[in-house]
Design a protein around this motif. Sequence first.
Motif, mmCIF file in Angstrom:
data_model
loop_
_atom_site.group_PDB
_atom_site.id
_atom_site.type_symbol
_atom_site.label_atom_id
_atom_site.label_comp_id
_atom_site.label_asym_id
_atom_site.label_seq_id
_atom_site.Cartn_x
_atom_site.Cartn_y
_atom_site.Cartn_z
ATOM 1 N N VAL A 110 5.030 -21.446 42.737
ATOM 2 C CA VAL A 110 5.197 -22.804 42.218
ATOM 3 C C VAL A 110 6.660 -23.063 41.878
ATOM 4 O O VAL A 110 7.217 -24.117 42.218
ATOM 5 N N LEU A 111 7.292 -22.104 41.232
ATOM 6 C CA LEU A 111 8.699 -22.278 40.870
ATOM 7 C C LEU A 111 9.590 -22.304 42.100
ATOM 8 O O LEU A 111 10.595 -23.031 42.130
ATOM 9 N N LEU A 157 13.056 -20.543 34.608
ATOM 10 C CA LEU A 157 11.679 -20.040 34.587
ATOM 11 C C LEU A 157 11.455 -18.980 35.665
ATOM 12 O O LEU A 157 10.760 -17.990 35.441
ATOM 13 N N SER A 175 10.367 -15.123 35.169
ATOM 14 C CA SER A 175 9.223 -14.505 35.853
ATOM 15 C C SER A 175 9.613 -13.181 36.487
ATOM 16 O O SER A 175 8.871 -12.192 36.395
ATOM 17 N N THR A 184 1.465 -14.902 40.234
ATOM 18 C CA THR A 184 2.448 -15.302 39.235
ATOM 19 C C THR A 184 2.823 -16.765 39.450
ATOM 20 O O THR A 184 2.285 -17.440 40.322
ATOM 21 N N LYS A 185 3.794 -17.209 38.671
ATOM 22 C CA LYS A 185 4.306 -18.574 38.806
ATOM 23 C C LYS A 185 5.362 -18.681 39.896
ATOM 24 O O LYS A 185 5.878 -19.760 40.141
ATOM 25 N N VAL A 205 -0.850 -28.128 41.026
ATOM 26 C CA VAL A 205 -1.675 -27.909 39.841
ATOM 27 C C VAL A 205 -3.049 -28.551 39.935
ATOM 28 O O VAL A 205 -3.939 -28.197 39.180
#
Length: 137
Positions: A15-16, A120, A124, A11-12, A57
């Motif tokens: 990064v988050l 964000l 998620s 998942t994100k 990224v």
Amino acid sequence: MFLDKVIFNKTKVPVLNAVLDVTQLRQRVLANNIANVATKGYRKQSVRFQDYLSSFVRQPPVEGRTTDPRHITIPKPTENPEVFEPQSGLSDSGINNVDIDKEMAELAENHLFFNVGARLLRGSFEGLKKSISGRPT
């Protein structure tokens, strides 16, 4: 324990989480700069914010392995955001190199980055919760 890491890594969330970590560090650095705006000889500090976030990224660089003592080692990329002292002269005050207007603008920008990252991340987790419970949106 292993399964939850596998699920989150797809998942994100990692990064988050990094976004929140680096904005928290940047907040401390900016607050320290603002607190020392009138301290004679203080040197402004900054965080390599964009470089750290873009490292999530872009493709990872080649990592070398030393199998022989004659091999040249390839340095590993930085895994943590870097705090540094930018090279700059004195500000208009002549006391140090901290420009209060720039620091306040960066503080506002950092606040926005943190809020977006937090929203964000919350989204998620809400998506994961819906996936687990099996309820349609």
